[in-house]
Design a protein around this motif. Structure first.
Motif, mmCIF file in Angstrom:
data_model
loop_
_atom_site.group_PDB
_atom_site.id
_atom_site.type_symbol
_atom_site.label_atom_id
_atom_site.label_comp_id
_atom_site.label_asym_id
_atom_site.label_seq_id
_atom_site.Cartn_x
_atom_site.Cartn_y
_atom_site.Cartn_z
ATOM 1 N N GLN A 186 0.847 -1.201 0.000
ATOM 2 C CA GLN A 186 0.000 0.000 0.000
ATOM 3 C C GLN A 186 0.881 1.250 0.000
ATOM 4 N N PRO A 187 0.665 2.172 -0.935
ATOM 5 C CA PRO A 187 1.471 3.395 -0.947
ATOM 6 C C PRO A 187 1.190 4.277 0.263
ATOM 7 N N SER A 188 2.132 5.147 0.564
ATOM 8 C CA SER A 188 2.002 6.062 1.687
ATOM 9 C C SER A 188 0.719 6.903 1.562
ATOM 10 N N PRO A 189 -0.025 7.044 2.644
ATOM 11 C CA PRO A 189 -1.241 7.879 2.602
ATOM 12 C C PRO A 189 -0.957 9.311 2.135
ATOM 13 N N LEU A 190 0.207 9.850 2.494
ATOM 14 C CA LEU A 190 0.554 11.204 2.046
ATOM 15 C C LEU A 190 0.707 11.260 0.530
ATOM 16 N N LEU A 191 1.264 10.202 -0.052
ATOM 17 C CA LEU A 191 1.396 10.160 -1.514
ATOM 18 C C LEU A 191 0.025 10.058 -2.170
ATOM 19 N N ILE A 192 -0.824 9.219 -1.598
ATOM 20 C CA ILE A 192 -2.173 9.065 -2.147
ATOM 21 C C ILE A 192 -2.897 10.407 -2.169
ATOM 22 N N ALA A 193 -2.755 11.158 -1.092
ATOM 23 C CA ALA A 193 -3.409 12.468 -1.007
ATOM 24 C C ALA A 193 -2.863 13.450 -2.040
ATOM 25 N N LYS A 194 -1.632 13.248 -2.459
ATOM 26 C CA LYS A 194 -0.961 14.156 -3.392
ATOM 27 C C LYS A 194 -1.057 13.677 -4.843
ATOM 28 N N SER A 195 -1.639 12.507 -5.067
ATOM 29 C CA SER A 195 -1.592 11.859 -6.377
ATOM 30 C C SER A 195 -2.747 12.241 -7.288
ATOM 31 N N ASN A 196 -2.457 12.194 -8.583
ATOM 32 C CA ASN A 196 -3.497 12.309 -9.598
ATOM 33 C C ASN A 196 -4.099 10.947 -9.927
ATOM 34 N N PHE A 197 -3.285 9.887 -9.747
ATOM 35 C CA PHE A 197 -3.723 8.526 -10.015
ATOM 36 C C PHE A 197 -3.129 7.601 -8.949
ATOM 37 N N ILE A 198 -3.833 6.485 -8.686
ATOM 38 C CA ILE A 198 -3.315 5.433 -7.807
ATOM 39 C C ILE A 198 -3.403 4.122 -8.583
ATOM 40 N N ILE A 199 -2.275 3.409 -8.656
ATOM 41 C CA ILE A 199 -2.194 2.202 -9.479
ATOM 42 C C ILE A 199 -1.853 0.998 -8.606
ATOM 43 N N TYR A 200 -2.590 -0.094 -8.820
ATOM 44 C CA TYR A 200 -2.354 -1.316 -8.043
ATOM 45 C C TYR A 200 -1.997 -2.526 -8.913
ATOM 46 N N GLU A 201 -1.997 -2.372 -10.230
ATOM 47 C CA GLU A 201 -1.673 -3.486 -11.121
ATOM 48 C C GLU A 201 -0.718 -3.013 -12.209
ATOM 49 N N GLU A 202 0.211 -3.894 -12.580
ATOM 50 C CA GLU A 202 1.217 -3.534 -13.579
ATOM 51 C C GLU A 202 0.578 -3.220 -14.928
ATOM 52 N N ASP A 203 -0.414 -3.993 -15.335
ATOM 53 C CA ASP A 203 -1.069 -3.724 -16.621
ATOM 54 C C ASP A 203 -1.724 -2.346 -16.624
ATOM 55 N N ALA A 204 -2.317 -1.977 -15.490
ATOM 56 C CA ALA A 204 -2.930 -0.649 -15.386
ATOM 57 C C ALA A 204 -1.872 0.440 -15.469
ATOM 58 N N LEU A 205 -0.697 0.194 -14.876
ATOM 59 C CA LEU A 205 0.399 1.155 -14.976
ATOM 60 C C LEU A 205 0.810 1.352 -16.427
ATOM 61 N N CYS A 206 0.944 0.259 -17.156
ATOM 62 C CA CYS A 206 1.358 0.364 -18.556
ATOM 63 C C CYS A 206 0.316 1.073 -19.410
ATOM 64 N N ARG A 207 -0.950 0.812 -19.125
ATOM 65 C CA ARG A 207 -2.012 1.531 -19.866
ATOM 66 C C ARG A 207 -1.936 3.025 -19.592
ATOM 67 N N LEU A 208 -1.716 3.387 -18.332
ATOM 68 C CA LEU A 208 -1.633 4.793 -17.979
ATOM 69 C C LEU A 208 -0.419 5.448 -18.641
ATOM 70 N N LEU A 209 0.716 4.759 -18.633
ATOM 71 C CA LEU A 209 1.923 5.304 -19.253
ATOM 72 C C LEU A 209 1.691 5.607 -20.738
ATOM 73 N N ASN A 210 0.949 4.763 -21.398
ATOM 74 C CA ASN A 210 0.706 4.976 -22.822
ATOM 75 C C ASN A 210 -0.363 6.027 -23.087
ATOM 76 N N MET A 211 -1.122 6.416 -22.037
ATOM 77 C CA MET A 211 -2.125 7.460 -22.174
ATOM 78 C C MET A 211 -1.575 8.839 -21.868
ATOM 79 N N LEU A 212 -0.596 8.910 -20.954
ATOM 80 C CA LEU A 212 -0.110 10.220 -20.482
ATOM 81 C C LEU A 212 0.792 10.883 -21.511
#
Length: 202
Positions: free
Chosen positions: A176-202
């Motif tokens: 689980q990522p740090s709660p402070l990071l979650i509060a500061k984040s635009n996105f929260i990712i929990y799966e590698e496939d989701a990370l790769c999809r996001l990377l190709n969208m940004l």
């Protein structure tokens, strides 16, 4: 469209395990590092203090032994493939020591920012620089003035680069990522496939 610059934490973001506990397990120092990690997570000591203590504990372990452990660490291969295909705009930003991670970073093939140490006769001689992650983001911002910087991390020591970035992604691939990071984040990712999809969208 202007391509973004991507900056990744290393431990637990690109590697499937935190590297320092992995090193500790391999050389029989699990208890010492478990205590140190917990103190750091609980905020009893700072990341800088923690790194200095870890340096002292590992100072006499051959650098090559640590390099080999890190080099053989299991990675999130799909994320690494993305970085290898976009190495001109991907960077690793890690508090780990340059002498320890150099072979792994040569394998990944992108630019990186790290803490710095001197090696002498095969072991650590001195800890010369502890990376402040925000300084890495600020350096990149000066170089890539027309691009947005997107950062990816999971731990409290990533918070300074989250503050300095244009967009931030909290990574929960290993824990689980740090709660402070979650509060500061635009996105929260929990799966590698989701990370790769996001990377190709940004």
């Amino acid at each position: 469209m202007t391509e973004n610059i991507f900056c990744f934490d290393l431990d637990g973001t690109l590697t499937r395990r935190e590297l320092l506990p992995l090193i500790a397990n391999e050389i029989g120092l699990e208890h010492e590092f478990d205590v140190l990690t917990q103190l750091t997570v609980d905020g009893v000591i700072s990341f800088e203090e923690s790194l200095r203590l870890r340096f002292a504990i590992l100072k006499h372990i051959p650098v090559k032994v640590v390099q080999d452990i890190i080099y053989n660490a299991e990675l999130f291969d799909k994320a690494i493939d993305f970085i290898s295909s976009n190495r001109n705009r991907c960077f690793v930003v890690t508090g780990n020591l340059d002498v320890w991670i150099k072979p792994l970073m040569q394998k990944i093939g992108c630019g990186y920012f790290s803490s710095c140490a001197q090696e002498q006769n095969g072991t650590l001689a001195s800890l010369d620089h502890i990376l402040k992650k925000s300084s890495a983001i600020n350096k990149l911002r000066k170089k890539y003035t027309d691009k947005k910087i997107v950062v990816f991390g999971d731990g409290l020591n990533d918070y300074p680069m989250f503050e300095a970035a244009d967009q931030a992604v909290a990574i929960g691939l290993t824990h689980q990522p740090s709660p402070l990071l979650i509060a500061k984040s635009n996105f929260i990712i929990y799966e590698e496939d989701a990370l790769c999809r996001l990377l190709n969208m940004l």
